[in-house]
Design a protein around this motif. Structure first.
Motif, mmCIF file in Angstrom:
data_model
loop_
_atom_site.group_PDB
_atom_site.id
_atom_site.type_symbol
_atom_site.label_atom_id
_atom_site.label_comp_id
_atom_site.label_asym_id
_atom_site.label_seq_id
_atom_site.Cartn_x
_atom_site.Cartn_y
_atom_site.Cartn_z
ATOM 1 N N ASN B 107 0.856 -1.181 0.000
ATOM 2 C CA ASN B 107 0.000 0.000 0.000
ATOM 3 C C ASN B 107 0.896 1.236 0.000
ATOM 4 O OD1 ASN B 107 -1.704 2.111 0.676
ATOM 5 N ND2 ASN B 107 -3.048 0.773 1.845
ATOM 6 N N CYS B 108 0.785 2.045 -1.077
ATOM 7 C CA CYS B 108 1.726 3.176 -1.215
ATOM 8 C C CYS B 108 1.593 4.153 -0.064
ATOM 9 C CB CYS B 108 1.522 3.926 -2.514
ATOM 10 S SG CYS B 108 0.930 2.977 -3.876
ATOM 11 N N ILE B 109 0.434 4.227 0.590
ATOM 12 C CA ILE B 109 0.270 5.205 1.667
ATOM 13 C C ILE B 109 1.296 4.945 2.761
ATOM 14 C CG2 ILE B 109 -1.281 6.053 3.464
ATOM 15 C CD1 ILE B 109 -3.611 5.219 1.735
ATOM 16 N N ILE B 110 1.493 3.670 3.104
ATOM 17 C CA ILE B 110 2.331 3.346 4.251
ATOM 18 C C ILE B 110 3.803 3.626 3.952
ATOM 19 C CG2 ILE B 110 3.033 1.484 5.781
ATOM 20 C CD1 ILE B 110 0.179 0.378 5.382
ATOM 21 N N LEU B 111 4.275 3.124 2.793
ATOM 22 C CA LEU B 111 5.664 3.404 2.430
ATOM 23 C C LEU B 111 5.844 4.902 2.185
ATOM 24 C CD1 LEU B 111 8.354 2.020 1.950
ATOM 25 C CD2 LEU B 111 7.825 1.979 -0.465
ATOM 26 N N GLY B 112 4.828 5.529 1.595
ATOM 27 C CA GLY B 112 4.896 6.968 1.326
ATOM 28 C C GLY B 112 5.049 7.772 2.608
ATOM 29 N N ARG B 113 4.282 7.437 3.641
ATOM 30 C CA ARG B 113 4.380 8.184 4.894
ATOM 31 C C ARG B 113 5.712 7.902 5.584
ATOM 32 N NH1 ARG B 113 2.384 12.122 3.712
ATOM 33 N NH2 ARG B 113 2.571 12.962 5.809
ATOM 34 N N ALA B 114 6.197 6.639 5.480
ATOM 35 C CA ALA B 114 7.488 6.307 6.081
ATOM 36 C C ALA B 114 8.583 7.152 5.451
ATOM 37 C CB ALA B 114 7.783 4.824 5.888
ATOM 38 N N GLU B 115 8.542 7.234 4.122
ATOM 39 C CA GLU B 115 9.576 7.938 3.379
ATOM 40 C C GLU B 115 9.452 9.445 3.563
ATOM 41 O OE1 GLU B 115 11.962 6.841 1.467
ATOM 42 O OE2 GLU B 115 12.464 8.571 0.208
#
Lengths: 199, 197
Positions: B107-115
């Motif tokens: 899910n791009c949201i999770i990696l996106g927020r991490a990054e």
């Protein structure tokens, strides 16, 4: 007899259960890279390649590493690492062979890692029971290939429609994502017709 | 740093689905009923909050060129936790969400927020950011599921809404999902341009 099974898997993944339009997997690249026909084709080919390889390697690792050691609960972590390594490899190969394609695909190549269709096909191979099935490895690879082709088909059709849409007068609020979703919905409706197919 | 702002920005101003346009696959696939949507929200928010917490704690010791594999491993660990827990305690839910539980990893949201956020901010801000983004994701998902379930099955959480109304099953499957989200985004654009104009 065996050939018929593989043919059914192919038709099933490309048309009937199209990954994008009926299972709703891989939507980010589907909407992100479908602006131009050329880059859509390039992205599609890269995805076919990665999906076929990913099906092969995840199957091997699951059957010969995770199952014998009794650590099948690690499958999600193992699969995502395999896919990340594969994508890195494909990226390096494309950069060497075709710098033009590499520039066109740009940011979306690393994003194949987070393309849920790729992890999706690995997980679906497990759920279809190919691990214990006869000729399971070949079935998994065929399913991976078919899923990639289905993704490419949807992507290319979408890119073709969007190229024509640039000339159409669309109301301002509907431009961009909203109209793309409505087009995708109509395409999904068309693909629904295949679900009546008996093979 | 304004903590309240970190929390509320995910709900409307930087809503992951409607504004940034990421995390679309689970949004469309798990919004076929309100109960599916709520369980998906719970699972994704859990992973989002805990991966944000861990990543904001280890951000100092992660080598920059290795950060993506490390982030993905952290996320995959929490997804495995959710996967096994749901399978053990809520087998019905686990079955109806299907492959979209393991797919929370991508899910791009999770990696996106991490990054974008957790690798640059402190513990409290990252936790609030995760909660807010999870809530924004969940609200959008639930609104979408509300319309789809009502028009497609004439039911909400198992109760019939309008007696005698013939539902259109198209809304439950893929075409309905695409078209409903298209109309939602259209409505949001119209609202924003009216507010500006």
């Amino acid at each position: 007899m065996e050939l018929k099974v593989f043919f059914m898997i192919l038709i099933g993944t490309i048309l009937i259960n199209n990954y994008v339009l009926s299972q709703m997997l891989g939507l980010c690249p589907f909407l992100g890279v479908s602006k131009k026909l050329d880059s859509a084709v390039g992205m599609g080919l890269a995805v076919i390649f990665v999906m076929t390889l990913a099906s092969f390697f995840t199957f091997i690792v699951y059957k010969f590493v995770l199952v014998p050691f009794g650590i099948t609960f690690m499958s999600t972590i193992a699969f995502i690492l395999i896919i990340a390594a594969l994508v890195q490899f494909v990226e390096m190969v494309i950069e060497k062979i075709s710098p033009v394609l590499y520039n066109a695909l740009g940011i979306f190549l690393p994003l194949i890692t987070t393309n849920c269709a790729v992890l999706g096909v690995a997980v679906l191979n497990l759920k279809s029971g190919f691990i214990t099935a006869e000729m399971g490895l070949l079935k998994a690879v065929v399913q991976g290939f078919g899923a990639g082709v289905g993704f490419t088909l949807a992507l290319v059709i979408m890119a073709g429609i969007r190229e024509r849409l640039e000339l159409a007068p669309i109301s301002k609020n509907l431009q961009g994502l909203p109209i793309n979703f409505i087009i995708a919905g109509l395409m999904a409706l068309a693909f629904l017709g295949f679900s009546g197919m008996k093979i | 740093m304004n903590y309240w702002h970190e929390f509320v920005k995910g709900i409307w101003e930087r809503n992951p689905i409607l504004v940034i346009g990421i995390g679309l696959c689970p949004t469309l696939a798990t919004s076929s009923s309100v109960s599916n949507a709520l369980w998906m929200t719970l699972a994704a928010t859990f992973v989002l909050v805990f991966s944000n917490i861990i990543i904001s704690l280890i951000k100092g010791i992660v080598p920059p060129h290795l950060r993506i594999p490390i982030f993905i491993s952290v996320i995959a660990t929490f997804v495995t936790v959710v996967d096994l827990t749901l399978n053990a305690f809520q087998p019905e839910v686990y079955k109806s969400l299907g492959i979209f539980i393991p797919l929370i990893v991508v899910n791009c949201i999770i990696l996106g927020r991490a990054e974008e956020f957790a690798s640059k901010n402190g513990l409290v801000a990252s936790t609030l950011d995760g909660l807010g983004m999870g809530l924004g994701f969940g609200l959008t998902l639930t609104v979408l599921a509300f319309f789809r379930e009502m028009l497609g099955a004439n039911k909400l959480l198992g109760l019939t809404v309008i007696p005698g109304f013939e539902p259109s099953s198209m809304m439950i499957i893929a075409p309905g999902a695409f078209i409903t989200l298209g109309f939602m985004l259209w409505g949001m654009n119209a609202y924003n341009s009216r507010k500006k104009g």
